[in-house]
Structures are given as C-alpha cells and as structure tokens.
Enzyme design. Structure first.
Site, PDB file in Angstrom:
ATOM      1  N   ASP A  91      -5.961   5.161  -1.265  1.00 27.24           N
ATOM      2  CA  ASP A  91      -5.330   4.483  -0.113  1.00 27.24           C
ATOM      3  C   ASP A  91      -4.419   5.433   0.658  1.00 27.24           C
ATOM      4  OD1 ASP A  91      -6.336   1.867   0.049  1.00 27.24           O
ATOM      5  OD2 ASP A  91      -5.029   1.155  -1.548  1.00 27.24           O
TER       6      ASP A  91
ATOM      7  N   HIS B 169       0.816  -1.213   0.000  1.00 21.16           N
ATOM      8  CA  HIS B 169       0.000   0.000   0.000  1.00 21.16           C
ATOM      9  C   HIS B 169       0.851   1.264   0.000  1.00 21.16           C
ATOM     10  CE1 HIS B 169      -3.318  -2.781   1.247  1.00 21.16           C
ATOM     11  NE2 HIS B 169      -3.897  -2.066   0.318  1.00 21.16           N
ATOM     12  N   ASN B 170       1.480   1.489  -1.140  1.00 17.65           N
ATOM     13  CA  ASN B 170       2.341   2.672  -1.279  1.00 17.65           C
ATOM     14  C   ASN B 170       1.918   3.439  -2.538  1.00 17.65           C
ATOM     15  OD1 ASN B 170       3.512   1.243  -3.504  1.00 17.65           O
ATOM     16  ND2 ASN B 170       4.728   0.082  -2.016  1.00 17.65           N
ATOM     17  N   ALA B 171       2.674   4.464  -2.873  1.00 22.24           N
ATOM     18  CA  ALA B 171       2.278   5.325  -4.000  1.00 22.24           C
ATOM     19  C   ALA B 171       2.302   4.597  -5.340  1.00 22.24           C
ATOM     20  CB  ALA B 171       3.193   6.552  -4.050  1.00 22.24           C
ATOM     21  N   VAL B 172       3.078   3.522  -5.434  1.00 22.85           N
ATOM     22  CA  VAL B 172       3.112   2.790  -6.710  1.00 22.85           C
ATOM     23  C   VAL B 172       1.782   2.063  -6.932  1.00 22.85           C
ATOM     24  CG1 VAL B 172       4.397   1.169  -8.146  1.00 22.85           C
ATOM     25  CG2 VAL B 172       5.600   2.507  -6.413  1.00 22.85           C
TER      26      VAL B 172
HETATM   27 ZN   LIG Z   1      -5.974   0.100  -2.970  1.00 23.75          ZN
END
Ligand SMILES: [Zn+2]
Ligand SMILES: *[C@@H]1O[C@H](CO)[C@@H](O)[C@H](O)[C@H]1NC(C)=O
Ligand SMILES: *[C@@H]1O[C@H](CO)[C@@H](O)[C@H](O)[C@H]1NC(C)=O
Length: 459
Positions: free
Chosen positions: A228, A187-190
């Site tokens: 997210d 759950h990161n910017a990628v």
């Molecule tokens: Zn998501």
C-alpha cells in the site's frame, strides 16, 4: 495563483498536510497544475544530474523549502531524497513531514540501541496470530514496519542467502516506512507491518513452508511491506472523479495498486539493495512483486477467488510448479491484506475503527466539495457495525473459506473462529444501535462493480 493562495493559507494555518492534499485534489486547477509540476520535476531531474540538486526545492511553489535551511542535516536528507524520488505527487507531499517537524527516524538506532527489551521479546513470538502490532509499534517508537521486516528477513535467512548489505536493507525499509502516510488512519505503515506479519504466518504454514524457495519468501515479504506504499488515504473512485493524474496514468484500472507497485520499484532501485544481482533477476523480481501487489486490488477478488476455487475443486495445485506457488502467494497476500476480521476482537475492533475513520474522512471531503459521497463513506448514514458485517459477509468469509480448504490447519480454524465471533459481536452492536437485526449494507451487493468504493480502501 488561486492554487498558490490556497496553499499559502493552509501552510500559514498549519493545517494537517493531509487536509491540504485533499483540498488541493478537489481544486479544478489541480490537473493542469500537475502537468506543469511534472514538467518542472522532469526538467529539474535532468539538471540535478549536472549537479544542481538544490534547484528543485525552489521550483515547488507550494511549500517553501527555505524553511529547512536552518537544519542542514534534514535539508540534505530532503534534497537528496526528493531529487531522486519524483514518482508522485504524494511522494512529494511526503516530504512535508519535515515541515511539520517530524524527523526521520535515526535508522542506525532502530534495530540496536533503542531497541526496547519488550519489543525484542515480542519478536520472539512474531509468528503468533495474536501478535499485537499496535503494541509493537508503540514499543518500537513507530518503527514497527522497519523492525518487523528486518527481523523477518533475518529469521528467514534472506540476508545471508542473498548476501544483502544490512545497511542498504535498513535504508530501504526506512524509505518504505516513510513513504506510508502516517496521517492516514488506516492505510499507514502499521497496516503494512500487520500485513507483513500475517504473511509471515502464512508462509510458515506446512504446505507453503516445505515448497517455498528463499526467492519466494523474499518477494512475499517485500510485496507485503510495500503493498500500500504511498497510499493517499482516498480510494480509486475518488482519484477518478477528481481527475487525479494517477487515474489518468493507470487508465482508471487498479490505479492505487499500480502506484504502490511502481513506488516499491522506485525504492528498490534507489536503495541499490539488489544491485549485486543480475539485471534479469532484478527485472523478474520487479514484475513478480507487481503480480503480488496487483492481486490485492479487491475489485478483482471474484476473479482470483474463482480461479482458486476451481483449482481446489480439481485438486490440481502443485506447489513444485513455480506458477502455482506464485498464485498461492497472491492468494496469501490477499488474505493477509484483509485479515483484520480474523484477528482477536481487541485487534480487529481497532482496525475497524481506523478504516471507518478513513472512509468517513473521505466522505466529509466529498460533501464539502460536492463531489457526491461515496457509499460507506457517509458518517450520517453508515455505522462501523454495518460496514464490518458487509465486509465480512461478502469479502472476508468467501476468501478465508477457500483458504481453509487449501490449508486446513489450526491457524485457518483460529482465523475462521475469530471471524465468526467478531461478526457476532458486530451484530450485537448493530442490534443495540438500531434494533433492526441483521441488515447487510446494500452497498456491498454491488460487489461486481469495479467502482465499489470501499474496496481499494480495505486493501
Ligand atoms: Zn492493504
Ligand atoms: C543516530 O544514531 C547514531 C548511533 O547511535 C548516533 O551516533 C547519531 O548521533 C544519531 N543521530 C541523530 C541525528 O540522532
Ligand atoms: C476514467 O474515468 C473518467 C471518469 O469516468 C473518464 O472521464 C475517463 O475517460 C476515464 N479514462 C480512461 C482512460 O478510461
């Protein structure tokens, strides 16, 4: 005091801040501490308006901000941002990136000078389902979310149509990208960039593209990029059982999704990107973005899916109707969010490894602090293959099956094709590992339960 002690130890030992955050979460004092912290921050926020901005840094017991005094540029940035953005504990910890020596990307460089020719070249194919977001992220030096979203705003003519200030837009996107936790394996910017790219592919589908308004496209891209935001890398049940204040704040319901939405609203307001619009429009935008983001709570999937199914059965979807359009955009964002198994095996496999790493990391913490290991999070008993097969069978296949009924295009067929192939590949892996054929993880059979552990993690 014990809190301070732990914190100091962690800082001294330079453990990853993610680990620190997690450990702090599990301390019994945490809850009380957060209440105190909120009082502190509230207090300082008021004072900061009177011009005491630097006060706030000193008010935080667990990271010594004096460390920043040696670099005035970073300091200004930390103080200006933190004073204004106090929505969450995670947000506060985010500033710890400075502590670890990772500086803010130079936003004026992101889209021009530094722009690698190859990244530019990739953007010409941003609407391809095979778009390799991992490669794009490397080529843009970790700025995939900013670069891609800015490009899409331009491509869809949103900058012109809504008369957006490009500097404000860049600043907004940089803030969004930074509010993702780069320490999260998944759950990161990628992931956010990947979902935004998928959303773009869906917006281009003939049924949608001919009926969407610029407003719809604008909201869809913003919701995808922020869906997210500030994700802590643990799921809702974890936040509930550790008495995290977000669980209290959102009454144990769509805790993460509500937080992503409120964080997005915070950044929209702070950036002033839409300050030139009427208050009414800005409020409408905030609530519609909320509807989109809240739809990504996968524990609500059955409700959305049965609504979608009955519309399709009745054949009564009318995309001239704004409510119907927005419902379809909710479904599109849900698809974009869990489309990993519909990508090529090379991309899909990487996502599977990342999400499992995040699950297992949570499981490790739960074991260490005797919190009870959440289903799918135990690296001793689970495998990537089992988790993926369950995920595909119970969540991805039903959703994409309906989506293909709605939009029966080459893209939908491509996605279902990859889904079938990827599932077969994981079954092959599963057979090799256990010789036991096609088990489906029993944890997925509790689908209806809204404490399903993997759900928020996959969203
Ligand atoms: Zn998501
Ligand atoms: C950021 O980029 C601009 C334009 O290229 C440059 O003038 C400035 O010195 C850069 N700042 C930093 C901190 O690198
Ligand atoms: C949230 O869940 C926890 C743990 O099950 C419970 O103690 C608490 O009362 C719940 N809060 C609300 C508002 O339902």
């Amino acid at each position: 005091e014990s809190f301070l002690y732990y914190t100091k130890c962690y800082l001294r030992e330079s453990l990853p801040l993610q680990a620190m955050f997690i450990c702090i979460l599990s301390l019994p004092l945490f809850h009380t501490f957060i209440s105190l912290l909120t009082l502190f921050l509230g207090d300082v926020r008021v004072r900061s308006r009177a011009g005491f901005e630097t006060e706030r840094r000193g008010s935080h017991p667990y990271i010594d901000f004096r460390i920043f005094h040696s670099n005035s540029e970073i300091e200004v940035s930390v103080s200006a941002r933190n004073v204004r953005r106090l929505l969450s504990f995670q947000r506060y910890l985010r500033s710890s990136r400075f502590f670890r020596g990772i500086t803010v990307p130079n936003s004026s460089n992101i889209l021009d000078d530094d722009y690698n020719g190859q990244a530019k070249c990739m953007l010409e194919k941003v609407g391809n389902w095979n778009f390799d977001i991992f490669l794009f992220d490397r080529l843009t030096n970790g700025n995939s979310l900013v670069s891609l979203t800015f490009h899409l705003f331009n491509l869809h003519g949103l900058i012109e149509h809504f008369q957006l200030d490009t500097m404000k837009l860049r600043r907004f996107l940089v803030m969004v990208q930074e509010d993702y936790h780069s320490q999260n394996p998944y759950h990161n910017a990628v992931h956010a960039a990947d979902v935004t790219q998928a959303m773009h592919c869906y917006l281009k589908e003939p049924k949608l593209s001919k009926s969407l308004t610029p407003w719809d496209v604008l909201l869809s891209l913003i919701a995808a990029a922020t869906h997210d935001l500030d994700h802590p890398g643990v799921n809702q049940p974890f936040l509930i059982k550790t008495n995290h204040y977000l669980a209290t704040l959102y009454k144990n319901t769509s805790v993460l999704e509500n937080h992503h939405w409120r964080s997005a609203v915070g950044l929209l307001r702070e950036s002033g990107l839409f300050a030139h619009m009427s208050l009414e429009n800005r409020q409408l935008m905030e609530s519609q973005i909320g509807d989109l983001i809240l739809a990504t709570d996968i524990s609500q999937q059955n409700e959305y899916l049965s609504m979608f199914r009955s519309h399709l059965d009745r054949g009564d979807l009318c995309l001239e109707n704004a409510n119907h359009r927005h419902f379809i955009l909710q479904m599109a964002l849900k698809c974009a969010d869990i489309c990993n198994p519909c990508r090529t095996w090379e991309l899909s496999k990487q996502w599977s490894e990342k999400v499992t790493e995040e699950f297992f990391h949570q499981g490790d913490i739960e074991k260490k602090y005797h919190l009870g290991v959440s289903p799918l999070c135990d690296r001793q008993t689970e495998t990537i293959a089992n988790i993926q097969i369950g995920f595909m069978t119970y969540l991805v296949e039903p959703l994409f099956g309906e989506w293909a009924r709605f939009s029966n295009t080459r893209l939908s067929q491509t996605m279902l094709g990859h889904l079938g192939l990827n599932k077969a590949s994981w079954k092959g892996v599963q057979r090799e590992q256990s010789g036991s054929g096609d088990d489906v993880d029993p944890a997925f059979e509790e689908m209806d339960s809204d404490i399903l552990p993997q759900e928020p993690r996959l969203s």
